[in-house]
Design a protein around this motif. Structure first.
Motif, PDB file in Angstrom:
ATOM      1  N   ILE A   9       0.850  -1.185   0.000  1.00 53.10           N
ATOM      2  CA  ILE A   9       0.000   0.000   0.000  1.00 53.10           C
ATOM      3  C   ILE A   9       0.890   1.240   0.000  1.00 53.10           C
ATOM      4  CG2 ILE A   9      -1.831   1.257   1.195  1.00 53.10           C
ATOM      5  CD1 ILE A   9      -2.693  -1.409   2.430  1.00 53.10           C
ATOM      6  N   THR A  10       0.678   2.118  -0.982  1.00 58.45           N
ATOM      7  CA  THR A  10       1.526   3.298  -1.156  1.00 58.45           C
ATOM      8  C   THR A  10       0.659   4.554  -1.210  1.00 58.45           C
ATOM      9  OG1 THR A  10       3.062   1.971  -2.476  1.00 58.45           O
ATOM     10  CG2 THR A  10       3.295   4.367  -2.605  1.00 58.45           C
ATOM     11  N   LEU A  12       0.196   7.940  -2.789  1.00 52.83           N
ATOM     12  CA  LEU A  12       0.685   8.636  -3.987  1.00 52.83           C
ATOM     13  C   LEU A  12       0.572  10.150  -3.830  1.00 52.83           C
ATOM     14  CD1 LEU A  12      -0.740   6.390  -6.861  1.00 52.83           C
ATOM     15  CD2 LEU A  12       1.485   6.275  -5.747  1.00 52.83           C
ATOM     16  N   CYS A  16      -4.719  10.233  -2.658  1.00 52.94           N
ATOM     17  CA  CYS A  16      -4.641   9.028  -3.493  1.00 52.94           C
ATOM     18  C   CYS A  16      -3.818   7.925  -2.831  1.00 52.94           C
ATOM     19  CB  CYS A  16      -4.036   9.394  -4.842  1.00 52.94           C
ATOM     20  SG  CYS A  16      -4.027   8.037  -6.028  1.00 52.94           S
ATOM     21  N   ILE A  17      -4.398   6.704  -2.829  1.00 51.17           N
ATOM     22  CA  ILE A  17      -3.740   5.512  -2.278  1.00 51.17           C
ATOM     23  C   ILE A  17      -3.654   4.453  -3.379  1.00 51.17           C
ATOM     24  CG2 ILE A  17      -3.886   3.664  -0.563  1.00 51.17           C
ATOM     25  CD1 ILE A  17      -5.631   5.538   1.132  1.00 51.17           C
ATOM     26  N   TYR A  18      -2.495   3.798  -3.453  1.00 52.48           N
ATOM     27  CA  TYR A  18      -2.284   2.726  -4.434  1.00 52.48           C
ATOM     28  C   TYR A  18      -2.161   1.396  -3.698  1.00 52.48           C
ATOM     29  CZ  TYR A  18      -0.051   0.066  -8.217  1.00 52.48           C
ATOM     30  OH  TYR A  18       0.254  -0.879  -9.171  1.00 52.48           O
ATOM     31  N   PHE A  19      -3.022   0.456  -4.049  1.00 58.66           N
ATOM     32  CA  PHE A  19      -3.099  -0.857  -3.406  1.00 58.66           C
ATOM     33  C   PHE A  19      -2.663  -1.900  -4.425  1.00 58.66           C
ATOM     34  CE2 PHE A  19      -5.452  -4.724  -2.375  1.00 58.66           C
ATOM     35  CZ  PHE A  19      -5.317  -4.842  -1.009  1.00 58.66           C
ATOM     36  N   ASP A  20      -1.584  -2.628  -4.123  1.00 55.99           N
ATOM     37  CA  ASP A  20      -0.985  -3.529  -5.117  1.00 55.99           C
ATOM     38  C   ASP A  20      -0.874  -4.944  -4.569  1.00 55.99           C
ATOM     39  OD1 ASP A  20       0.417  -4.562  -7.308  1.00 55.99           O
ATOM     40  OD2 ASP A  20       2.351  -3.955  -6.485  1.00 55.99           O
ATOM     41  N   ASN A  57      -4.260  -4.599  -9.046  1.00 54.34           N
ATOM     42  CA  ASN A  57      -4.026  -3.437  -8.206  1.00 54.34           C
ATOM     43  C   ASN A  57      -5.255  -2.536  -8.220  1.00 54.34           C
ATOM     44  OD1 ASN A  57      -3.603  -1.180 -10.275  1.00 54.34           O
ATOM     45  ND2 ASN A  57      -2.084  -2.683 -10.963  1.00 54.34           N
ATOM     46  N   THR A  59      -6.370   1.719  -7.476  1.00 53.20           N
ATOM     47  CA  THR A  59      -6.019   3.098  -7.153  1.00 53.20           C
ATOM     48  C   THR A  59      -7.259   3.777  -6.595  1.00 53.20           C
ATOM     49  OG1 THR A  59      -4.385   3.121  -8.939  1.00 53.20           O
ATOM     50  CG2 THR A  59      -4.999   5.237  -7.982  1.00 53.20           C
ATOM     51  N   TYR A  61      -9.077   7.234  -4.932  1.00 58.84           N
ATOM     52  CA  TYR A  61      -9.022   8.689  -4.860  1.00 58.84           C
ATOM     53  C   TYR A  61      -9.995   9.175  -3.788  1.00 58.84           C
ATOM     54  CZ  TYR A  61      -6.508   8.252  -9.277  1.00 58.84           C
ATOM     55  OH  TYR A  61      -5.597   7.916 -10.256  1.00 58.84           O
ATOM     56  N   ARG A  68      -7.545   9.307   4.988  1.00 55.66           N
ATOM     57  CA  ARG A  68      -6.455   8.498   4.431  1.00 55.66           C
ATOM     58  C   ARG A  68      -5.890   7.525   5.453  1.00 55.66           C
ATOM     59  NH1 ARG A  68      -1.481  11.879   2.730  1.00 55.66           N
ATOM     60  NH2 ARG A  68      -1.036  11.652   4.948  1.00 55.66           N
TER      61      ARG A  68
END
Length: 221
Positions: A9-10, A12, A16-20, A57, A59, A61, A68
């Motif tokens: 989990i990053t 951005l 915004c969060i990026y889940f991979d 993945n 993304t 918003y 967050r």
């Protein structure tokens, strides 16, 4: 019992969060089904402006950046709890003309695999395909489920113009061109099914997780 690798989990941006989970040990489709289920859970929360599932993945918003921190913790919990079966999807049948002027590359595909044109048609139309994600063009669906006997490399000389509605094979995938555009996939047929309508409430006819079936409308020599 099925187990899944821990997601990455990053953050951005503030919103915004990026889940991979592309590193998951499960199959792409099995993992993707959980991604779709998690995406629907996030959409239903009302905390997000947009939720964008892609290939293993997601993304996210946020409406409010103050949420967050909650989601950075909650995503891991939801990933463990959510079932790959708990997502709503739609099945689409696409009447397809194979061969002739509508499928100029179908003979090449048949020759490449030492098959007849009828073999290609039957193999392609007998599958049930899952929409993994949308990309390349608005409404273009990347599909899983192509029979391995039809895996065919892309053309060495891409066309400058592929007609709207062209059904094609590119490597391990099949797909439909929503609009006329350049393209390098092997064209085997055509459908009149409308994939994208900017004036519709939901412009894209397909959503990630939907299933598609190509039905034979006509086979041309």
């Amino acid at each position: 019992m099925t187990t899944y690798s821990s997601p990455s989990i990053t953050v951005l941006t503030t919103h915004c969060i990026y889940f991979d989970v592309s590193h998951s040990e499960q199959t792409i489709l099995e993992t993707q089904k959980k991604v779709w289920a998690l995406a629907q859970l996030c959409q239903q929360s009302g905390d997000f402006i947009d939720v964008v599932p892609a290939n293993n993945n997601l993304t996210l918003y946020l409406n409010d950046p103050l949420r967050r921190q909650y989601w950075l913790s909650a995503l891991n919990e939801h990933w463990l709890e959510v079932s790959s079966l708990k997502f709503n999807s739609t099945h689409h049948q696409l009447p397809t003309r194979y061969g002739g002027v509508h499928g100029p590359d179908i003979k090449h595909v048949a020759h490449y695999h030492n098959l007849s044109v009828d073999d290609v048609v039957q193999l392609h139309s007998s599958g049930t395909y899952h929409v993994l994600f949308l990309g390349f063009q608005p409404g273009f669906a990347y599909l899983s489920g192509l029979d391995k006997k039809l895996y065919t490399p892309r053309r060495s000389d891409p066309r400058t113009s592929v007609p709207k509605g062209s059904v094609a094979i590119g490597g391990e995938q099949t797909g439909i061109y929503p609009e006329t555009s350049p393209g390098g996939w092997q064209i085997i047929g055509h459908t009149d099914f409308k994939l994208f309508d900017i004036n519709a409430p939901s412009p894209c006819a397909f959503a990630p997780g939907d299933t598609i079936e190509f039905t034979i409308k006509e086979v041309l020599s």
